[in-house]
Design a protein around this motif. Sequence first.
Motif, mmCIF file in Angstrom:
data_model
loop_
_atom_site.group_PDB
_atom_site.id
_atom_site.type_symbol
_atom_site.label_atom_id
_atom_site.label_comp_id
_atom_site.label_asym_id
_atom_site.label_seq_id
_atom_site.Cartn_x
_atom_site.Cartn_y
_atom_site.Cartn_z
ATOM 1 N N ILE A 101 -19.583 5.864 -16.086
ATOM 2 C CA ILE A 101 -20.458 5.946 -17.263
ATOM 3 C C ILE A 101 -21.908 6.148 -16.848
ATOM 4 O O ILE A 101 -22.640 6.959 -17.420
ATOM 5 C CB ILE A 101 -20.329 4.684 -18.142
ATOM 6 C CG1 ILE A 101 -18.882 4.462 -18.569
ATOM 7 C CG2 ILE A 101 -21.233 4.791 -19.367
ATOM 8 C CD1 ILE A 101 -18.269 5.629 -19.310
ATOM 9 N N VAL A 102 -22.339 5.431 -15.829
ATOM 10 C CA VAL A 102 -23.715 5.538 -15.366
ATOM 11 C C VAL A 102 -24.020 6.957 -14.892
ATOM 12 O O VAL A 102 -25.131 7.469 -15.064
ATOM 13 C CB VAL A 102 -23.985 4.517 -14.250
ATOM 14 C CG1 VAL A 102 -25.337 4.769 -13.588
ATOM 15 C CG2 VAL A 102 -23.929 3.096 -14.801
ATOM 16 N N SER A 103 -23.007 7.628 -14.327
ATOM 17 C CA SER A 103 -23.217 8.973 -13.785
ATOM 18 C C SER A 103 -23.405 10.030 -14.872
ATOM 19 O O SER A 103 -23.907 11.123 -14.606
ATOM 20 C CB SER A 103 -22.040 9.377 -12.898
ATOM 21 O OG SER A 103 -20.873 9.628 -13.677
ATOM 22 N N ILE A 104 -23.003 9.718 -16.099
ATOM 23 C CA ILE A 104 -23.106 10.687 -17.199
ATOM 24 C C ILE A 104 -24.518 10.667 -17.771
ATOM 25 O O ILE A 104 -25.057 9.608 -18.099
ATOM 26 C CB ILE A 104 -22.068 10.377 -18.305
ATOM 27 C CG1 ILE A 104 -20.657 10.585 -17.759
ATOM 28 C CG2 ILE A 104 -22.301 11.249 -19.539
ATOM 29 C CD1 ILE A 104 -19.565 10.152 -18.712
ATOM 30 N N GLN A 105 -25.122 11.841 -17.874
ATOM 31 C CA GLN A 105 -26.476 11.951 -18.397
ATOM 32 C C GLN A 105 -26.472 11.877 -19.927
ATOM 33 O O GLN A 105 -25.550 12.375 -20.577
ATOM 34 C CB GLN A 105 -27.110 13.275 -17.957
ATOM 35 C CG GLN A 105 -27.289 13.388 -16.454
ATOM 36 C CD GLN A 105 -28.174 12.283 -15.894
ATOM 37 O OE1 GLN A 105 -29.278 12.042 -16.383
ATOM 38 N NE2 GLN A 105 -27.676 11.596 -14.873
ATOM 39 N N PRO A 106 -27.490 11.266 -20.524
ATOM 40 C CA PRO A 106 -27.586 11.274 -21.992
ATOM 41 C C PRO A 106 -27.765 12.686 -22.525
ATOM 42 O O PRO A 106 -28.131 13.602 -21.780
ATOM 43 C CB PRO A 106 -28.823 10.416 -22.294
ATOM 44 C CG PRO A 106 -29.381 9.976 -21.001
ATOM 45 C CD PRO A 106 -28.612 10.585 -19.880
ATOM 46 N N SER A 107 -27.520 12.858 -23.804
ATOM 47 C CA SER A 107 -27.637 14.170 -24.433
ATOM 48 C C SER A 107 -29.036 14.745 -24.257
ATOM 49 O O SER A 107 -30.042 14.087 -24.538
ATOM 50 C CB SER A 107 -27.324 14.068 -25.930
ATOM 51 O OG SER A 107 -27.695 15.254 -26.598
#
Length: 390
Positions: A9-15
């Motif tokens: 989850i941490v690796s996913i960038q916000p929109s």
Amino acid sequence: MRNPLSDKIVSIQPSGIRKFFDIVSEMKDAISLGVGEPDFDTPWHIRDEGIYSLEKGRTFYTSNAGLKELKIEICNYLKRRFDVEYDYNKEVMVTVGGSEAIDIALRAMLNPGDEVLIPQPSYVSYTPCTVLADGVPVTIQLEEKDKFRLTKEKLLEKITPKTKVLILPFPNNPTGSIMEPEDLAEIAKICIEKDLFVISDEIYSELTYKGQHCTIAAFPGMKERTVLINGFSKSYAMTGWRLGYACAPELILKQMLKIHQFAIMCAPTTSQYAAVEALKNGDKDVAEMRGAYDQRRRYLVKALRDMGFDCYEPQGAFYVFPSIKKFGMTSDEFALKLLEEEKVAVVPGTAFGDCGEGYLRISYAYSLNDLKRALERMERFVKRHLNDAQ
């Protein structure tokens, strides 16, 4: 204390869309042309049906898959508009927006390491949802010279033995591109030959300005390997009602429904009753809104070209995707300077994939008056910076 967070989850960038609108919300007199939300109110007869459902005390859970009446109307609509038939009882489920349907379709279909082909530029959710489902996102770069369509050549280049799913995001957000029947016929042939499954996101199906929208699920051999996703947000101006649907082979839908049962239970009951009315009696509303969008589309493309932008003419959705390469700025730099200097918010193309560099997404889901005000400011900006770049 141990790290409480998931590495995935941490690796996913916000929109990338939201960054600019966090700034806009604090900026006085800013004009936003960035949010993909109709400026129309939900038509009154649809709202009335939602109100009536509350007055009648229809405030309980529906079945997990949705109201029987709504699923029947979804099937009637798809047959009437796109000539594809589904069994309401086994092949249709109602979701909390099209976004939930994308998420649970990927989670139901992917094993760790399965590859998902994602044409880009495209909607921001496909890649993170693939990662969340332990799949491997593989980008197919769409190009303006192809009218941002997916070609058979580009598809074949990216297929490997690990490829399982192709996402078809047409009409496209952010480019406004569409796939015509002859395009889809070639893609369908490859999917069958290579044994690929398709998630076809058709949320903008009613906002097509060149001919009639066509679904790949209607092609021979494709219904059994396609998850068709649609909803009510764009066509009926029902974004806040949070209602979508998925139609799929029973084998896939059963597993999608299992995730939906545990995570959601059911879509909002009031919204489902309103959606029945939308499908039964909303064709006129859809046609009127589409006509207004078409007028804005033509106005915006001409105005941007007159300013000096190179601008592909979109044939679907409610976005234009002009090139800003001649300005000597990145998409992020251009969007940020435009916001700071003229208080106009647009979305950098890179929010929709790295291949969106050199472009902006501008929404015309706004009134002509708002568009005119924003374009006056943009023209001032362009005159300053185009001269500098040259």
